[in-house]
Design a protein around this motif. Structure first.
Motif, PDB file in Angstrom:
ATOM      1  N   UNK A 448       0.685  -1.052   0.036  1.00  0.00           N
ATOM      2  CA  UNK A 448       0.041  -0.148  -0.042  1.00  0.00           C
ATOM      3  C   UNK A 448       0.803   1.347   0.059  1.00  0.00           C
ATOM      4  N   UNK A 449       0.610   2.155  -0.588  1.00  0.00           N
ATOM      5  CA  UNK A 449       1.160   3.622  -0.713  1.00  0.00           C
ATOM      6  C   UNK A 449       0.859   4.195   0.654  1.00  0.00           C
ATOM      7  N   UNK A 450       1.900   4.879   1.097  1.00  0.00           N
ATOM      8  CA  UNK A 450       1.722   5.146   2.784  1.00  0.00           C
ATOM      9  C   UNK A 450       1.133   6.512   3.022  1.00  0.00           C
ATOM     10  N   UNK A 451       0.431   6.567   3.907  1.00  0.00           N
ATOM     11  CA  UNK A 451      -0.254   7.916   4.319  1.00  0.00           C
ATOM     12  C   UNK A 451       0.913   8.939   4.476  1.00  0.00           C
ATOM     13  N   UNK A 452       0.558  10.314   4.420  1.00  0.00           N
ATOM     14  CA  UNK A 452       1.630  11.325   4.891  1.00  0.00           C
ATOM     15  C   UNK A 452       2.208  11.164   6.262  1.00  0.00           C
ATOM     16  N   UNK A 453       3.434  11.051   6.012  1.00  0.00           N
ATOM     17  CA  UNK A 453       4.343  11.104   7.471  1.00  0.00           C
ATOM     18  C   UNK A 453       3.914  12.433   8.289  1.00  0.00           C
ATOM     19  N   UNK A 454       3.692  13.482   7.544  1.00  0.00           N
ATOM     20  CA  UNK A 454       3.716  14.742   8.017  1.00  0.00           C
ATOM     21  C   UNK A 454       2.446  15.413   7.117  1.00  0.00           C
ATOM     22  N   UNK A 455       1.346  15.670   7.690  1.00  0.00           N
ATOM     23  CA  UNK A 455       0.353  16.527   7.003  1.00  0.00           C
ATOM     24  C   UNK A 455       0.922  17.775   6.445  1.00  0.00           C
ATOM     25  N   UNK A 456       0.889  18.395   4.997  1.00  0.00           N
ATOM     26  CA  UNK A 456       1.312  19.670   4.788  1.00  0.00           C
ATOM     27  C   UNK A 456       1.141  20.730   5.731  1.00  0.00           C
ATOM     28  N   UNK A 457      -0.143  21.051   5.813  1.00  0.00           N
ATOM     29  CA  UNK A 457      -0.565  22.056   6.810  1.00  0.00           C
ATOM     30  C   UNK A 457       0.266  22.026   8.195  1.00  0.00           C
ATOM     31  N   UNK A 458       0.189  20.821   8.611  1.00  0.00           N
ATOM     32  CA  UNK A 458       0.840  20.728  10.213  1.00  0.00           C
ATOM     33  C   UNK A 458       2.335  21.010   9.799  1.00  0.00           C
ATOM     34  N   UNK A 459       3.084  20.501   8.619  1.00  0.00           N
ATOM     35  CA  UNK A 459       4.442  20.731   8.534  1.00  0.00           C
ATOM     36  C   UNK A 459       4.947  22.061   8.235  1.00  0.00           C
ATOM     37  N   UNK A 460       3.895  22.708   7.554  1.00  0.00           N
ATOM     38  CA  UNK A 460       4.340  24.387   7.312  1.00  0.00           C
ATOM     39  C   UNK A 460       4.063  25.071   8.406  1.00  0.00           C
ATOM     40  N   UNK A 461       3.058  24.859   9.359  1.00  0.00           N
ATOM     41  CA  UNK A 461       2.833  25.438  10.586  1.00  0.00           C
ATOM     42  C   UNK A 461       3.840  25.413  11.554  1.00  0.00           C
ATOM     43  N   UNK A 462       4.539  23.994  11.684  1.00  0.00           N
ATOM     44  CA  UNK A 462       5.299  23.735  12.643  1.00  0.00           C
ATOM     45  C   UNK A 462       6.856  24.465  11.919  1.00  0.00           C
ATOM     46  N   UNK A 463       7.304  24.647  10.921  1.00  0.00           N
ATOM     47  CA  UNK A 463       8.360  25.098  10.228  1.00  0.00           C
ATOM     48  C   UNK A 463       8.254  26.681  10.540  1.00  0.00           C
ATOM     49  N   UNK A 467      10.560  29.167  12.738  1.00  0.00           N
ATOM     50  CA  UNK A 467      11.239  30.198  12.353  1.00  0.00           C
ATOM     51  C   UNK A 467      11.188  31.613  13.107  1.00  0.00           C
ATOM     52  N   UNK A 468       9.826  31.720  13.374  1.00  0.00           N
ATOM     53  CA  UNK A 468       9.489  33.111  13.669  1.00  0.00           C
ATOM     54  C   UNK A 468       9.743  33.145  15.670  1.00  0.00           C
ATOM     55  N   UNK A 469       9.862  31.912  16.119  1.00  0.00           N
ATOM     56  CA  UNK A 469      10.464  31.840  17.740  1.00  0.00           C
ATOM     57  C   UNK A 469      11.972  31.887  17.892  1.00  0.00           C
ATOM     58  N   UNK A 470      12.611  31.758  16.745  1.00  0.00           N
ATOM     59  CA  UNK A 470      13.954  31.405  16.782  1.00  0.00           C
ATOM     60  C   UNK A 470      14.756  32.719  17.515  1.00  0.00           C
ATOM     61  N   UNK A 471      15.553  32.454  18.163  1.00  0.00           N
ATOM     62  CA  UNK A 471      16.376  33.560  18.735  1.00  0.00           C
ATOM     63  C   UNK A 471      17.705  33.819  17.975  1.00  0.00           C
ATOM     64  N   UNK A 472      18.190  35.185  17.846  1.00  0.00           N
ATOM     65  CA  UNK A 472      19.334  35.459  17.027  1.00  0.00           C
ATOM     66  C   UNK A 472      20.498  34.795  17.473  1.00  0.00           C
ATOM     67  N   UNK A 473      21.215  34.486  16.682  1.00  0.00           N
ATOM     68  CA  UNK A 473      22.678  33.637  17.178  1.00  0.00           C
ATOM     69  C   UNK A 473      23.714  34.684  17.899  1.00  0.00           C
TER      70      UNK A 473
END
Length: 473
Positions: A448-463, A467-473
């Motif tokens: 069987x072809x697999x279901x998405x390991x990460x839903x696209x909307x979920x992955x985008x939101x997580x990314x 990005x928005x919460x990262x602190x400057x180096x």
């Protein structure tokens, strides 16, 4: 005696007889020429597919030299030591080579030049791999370019030297030095059963490169419209030949320019892509950290996943993410050794953004799997997509694989071509993936072809959240 002493011509990523400044200089000297290839540590560290492809290119180039009465000498070991041995065995007093621009090769070549100079040996490097040497292109203030478009404007009207004519004869030495066999180098050893699958899709050698260029010129009018289409043959297919130097960039540039003079459409768009390759080398030369660390150091604090064995990374590597266009792109790479450039961006974006995985993991995997692997283009491509590289709008560009597929594979032809699961009668290309994949993965086309390991909307939101919460180096 000095005027008749042989020249050792050390070939690396320049396996051609035309548009070759180092070869031209050696031939025109009138002295005996000893073509040499060295399987040193830098070659040994190449990934499985590019090293295997290098072996095919060397076999073709060896035949080209033999056709004009010359030979290609193979040696294994430390490059300096092997050059010194060949020179001692033959009485050669000079060594020529075409320049390389990656950090490891630059360090090696500088060391060899320095040592040979103390021994009274002439060691000379030549251009040939690029249109413009990186130190000859600069901003108005004299600094290296950091953005592509200004560099494109700066070189667009610049004169490019005409390619050297093909060399048809080389003077042989009185006696040839000993040579290892090409098979002794075992350049294809790591490919295992994948070599049998990929081989029909590879046509090595300079003649094949020139044929591909001629064929591309017949359809370049469609380049602007089709180059991003996954379901169309709209690209030049020249990348592996440029990577190994089986065709010179000046040859490509002037052939395209001649087409441009006749008003042929698509030429400007393609020349821009050729300069994009120059930009990658420009960056690698001036900022060598491009190939090892974040080009923008502020990204050092970004919370990438750095575990190459993470289950999500394993699913991505096995082309079983459950996102059809992502999996299709990866499977194309396993079967043909290449991946469409648009697919590369989609695949890389999914790994670095939806899966939040460090770009180096993807970069190193491509280095192992692509027959057209190029140290500069591979590194810049991954950093550009990941957001840590030279991109004006870095992380907000998150490719949505679904909308990308709808736009660039509107009828699903590309996906069907490479995905076997779920189809009653999958094609040979889709089935070939299961021949190329390691047996240890345990994959079957009737699964069987697999279901998405990460839903696209979920992955985008997580990314975006990261990005928005990262602190400057």
């Amino acid at each position: 005696m000095q005027e008749q002493a042989p020249i050792v011509l050390w070939f690396r990523r320049d396996l051609r007889l035309s548009d070759h400044p180092a070869l031209t200089a050696a031939a025109e000297s009138g002295r005996p020429v000893i073509p040499l290839f060295i399987h040193d540590d830098i070659v040994d560290q190449m990934g499985a597919a590019p090293k295997w492809r290098l072996g095919l290119g060397l076999e073709a180039f060896k035949a080209s030299l033999a056709n004009m009465g010359s030979r290609l000498i193979f040696r294994r070991g430390d490059a300096l030591e092997q050059v010194q041995r060949v020179m001692a065995e033959t009485g050669a007093t000079s060594v020529f080579w075409s320049r390389a621009y990656d950090p490891a090769s630059i360090e090696r070549d500088k060391k060899i030049k320095s040592v040979l100079a103390t021994e009274g040996v002439t060691a000379k490097s030549f251009s040939g791999h690029l249109l413009f040497e990186p130190w000859t292109v600069a901003t108005k203030s004299g600094h290296p370019f950091r953005v592509f478009t200004p560099m494109w404007r700066a070189v667009q009207g610049r004169e490019v030297q005409l390619p050297d004519a093909p060399i048809t004869a080389l003077k042989a030495p009185v006696s040839w030095p000993a040579s290892d066999g090409l098979s002794d180098c075992r350049l294809g050893g790591a490919m295992n059963r994948g070599a049998r699958v990929v081989r029909p899709h590879v046509q090595p050698g300079e003649r094949a490169a020139l044929d591909h260029l001629e064929e591309f010129l017949d359809r370049i009018v469609q380049y602007s419209d089709l180059r991003d289409r996954l379901d169309q043959d709209g690209t030049s297919n020249l990348s592996e030949y440029l990577s190994l130097g089986e065709i010179g960039p000046r040859t490509v540039w002037h052939m395209i320019q001649r087409a441009a003079l006749t008003g042929t459409r698509g030429t400007d768009a393609f020349l821009r892509q050729l300069v994009w390759r120059e930009f990658a080398y420009h960056l690698m030369f001036h900022t060598p950290q491009l190939v090892t660390s974040n080009w923008k150091p502020e990204w050092d604090s970004f919370p990438w996943n750095t575990d190459p064995d993470h289950p999500e990374v394993t699913a991505w590597r096995q082309a079983r993410t459950g996102i059809p266009v992502v999996d299709a792109g990866l499977r194309q790479m396993y079967v043909t050794g290449r991946m469409h450039n648009r697919a590369r961006m989609i695949v890389a974006s999914y790994l670095t953004k939806h899966l939040m995985t460090h770009w180096k993991i993807g970069m190193e995997w491509f280095e192992d799997c692509l027959v057209d692997w190029d140290p500069a283009c591979n590194a810049m491509g991954w950093q550009w997509v990941a957001g840590s590289g030279p991109d004006a709008s870095p992380f907000f560009r998150i490719f949505n694989p679904q909308t990308q597929a709808e736009k660039f594979d509107p009828d699903g032809v590309f996906v069907r071509h490479w995905i076997a699961e779920g189809h009653a009668e999958p094609g040979n290309t889709a089935l070939s993936y299961f021949d190329a994949a390691p047996r240890s993965w345990g994959l079957r086309p009737d699964a069987n072809y697999p279901k998405p390991i990460v839903e696209l909307s979920e992955g985008r939101t997580r990314a975006l959240r990261a990005y928005e919460s990262r602190k400057p180096h």
